[in-house]
Design a protein around this motif. Structure first.
Motif, short mmCIF file in Angstrom:
data_model
loop_
_atom_site.label_atom_id
_atom_site.label_comp_id
_atom_site.label_asym_id
_atom_site.label_seq_id
_atom_site.Cartn_x
_atom_site.Cartn_y
_atom_site.Cartn_z
N LYS A 201 0.82 -1.22 0.00
CA LYS A 201 0.00 0.00 0.00
C LYS A 201 0.84 1.26 0.00
O LYS A 201 0.53 2.22 -0.71
N ASN A 202 1.89 1.29 0.82
CA ASN A 202 2.69 2.51 0.98
C ASN A 202 4.11 2.29 0.45
O ASN A 202 4.91 1.62 1.10
N PRO A 203 4.44 2.87 -0.70
CA PRO A 203 5.76 2.67 -1.28
C PRO A 203 6.88 3.37 -0.53
O PRO A 203 8.06 3.15 -0.83
N ASN A 204 6.52 4.20 0.44
CA ASN A 204 7.53 4.87 1.25
C ASN A 204 8.02 4.01 2.41
O ASN A 204 8.91 4.41 3.16
N VAL A 205 7.42 2.84 2.57
CA VAL A 205 7.91 1.86 3.54
C VAL A 205 8.80 0.88 2.80
O VAL A 205 8.33 0.07 2.00
N TYR A 206 10.10 1.00 3.02
CA TYR A 206 11.08 0.11 2.40
C TYR A 206 11.36 -1.05 3.35
O TYR A 206 11.32 -0.91 4.57
N SER A 207 11.73 -2.20 2.77
CA SER A 207 12.07 -3.34 3.61
C SER A 207 13.06 -4.24 2.88
O SER A 207 12.95 -4.44 1.67
N ILE A 208 14.02 -4.76 3.63
CA ILE A 208 14.97 -5.74 3.11
C ILE A 208 15.32 -6.70 4.24
O ILE A 208 15.45 -6.29 5.40
#
Length: 247
Positions: A201-208
């Motif tokens: 939903k929110n592309p400003n939440v990055y994850s790796i």
């Protein structure tokens, strides 16, 4: 100043209560030895970032699994959000609906609500948030691993097409190449966690996700630290610094 959000879900060995478990403490301890991401709370520790650590064992409640078993591929092995079976396939715990609901409300959702709040807080402060999903894995596959290849890399990054920007993938590949370590990308484990409030939903939440081969820092099959522990801890800390600089 931007902070990393370090999610550490599998470092604890605490089982809050034993309702439903088989009466075999030795078997349970052996399962924890096999499945715990030993010392990831030390390897990834940062006093300048935000740590979200599950304070209970994954064999009690696995916060990395989807809430609903229908959505979770590992649930068919009895290893969904609330484990019912050992890695061997043997019964570990009888879980009636009321027990599952209690664990989900008091442990799973309590953890995820804290996680969601931390992401929201970082978004409010900086407009973006970078989650690092912090794990380790055994140097040889366990019985229920979806990938049974015996050849495993030194490190693995897990990515999500929506939440992992290409620049983070490229930077990670370059980092481990420069350090001289082999790296799997979505191999032998794939994906990375994002709270459901933001997932897809929110592309400003990055994850790796970063996973460490336990053969690098443990005397397997036990959980005693090897002589390389401090060196590997430094590699992990350098990786976190690199991410923060790129981010």
């Amino acid at each position: 100043m931007k902070k990393l959000l370090l999610h550490i879900p599998h470092a604890s060995v605490v089982i809050p209560f034993y309702d439903g478990y088989i009466n075999d403490q030795l078997k349970i301890e052996k399962e924890q030895l096999k499945l715990t991401d030993w010392y990831t709370d030390e390897l990834f520790f940062s006093s300048s970032d935000t740590l979200i650590k599950a304070p209970f064992s994954r064999i009690f409640c696995d916060v990395e699994r989807f809430e609903n078993d229908a959505d979770e591929v590992m649930s068919k092995y009895g290893m969904g959000a609330v484990y019912t079976h050992f890695d061997s396939g043997e019964l570990m715990r009888e879980v009636i609906p009321s027990l599952r609901n209690s664990i989900m409300q008091e442990y799973y959702w309590k953890h995820h609500n804290e996680f969601t709040f931390a992401v929201s807080n970082e978004l409010e402060k900086n407009g973006t948030c970078l989650i690092v999903d912090c794990h380790s894995y055994p140097s040889t596959p366990i019985t229920r691993d979806l990938n049974q290849s015996p050849k495993r890399p030194d490190f693995n990054i897990g990515i999500d097409p929506f939440h992992t920007p290409q620049f983070l993938i490229d930077a990670s590949v370059a980092f481990f190449e420069e350090k001289g370590y082999s790296l799997g990308v979505d191999w032998p484990y794939s994906g990375t966690i994002v709270p459901m409030a933001f997932y897809q939903k929110n592309p400003n939440v990055y994850s790796i996700m970063l996973e460490i081969n336990r053969g690098l820092y443990l005397l397997e099959p036990g959980n005693e630290k090897s002589e390389q522990f401090t060196a590997i801890q430094q590699v992990v800390q350098d990786f976190l610094k690199m991410l923060k600089n790129k981010y």
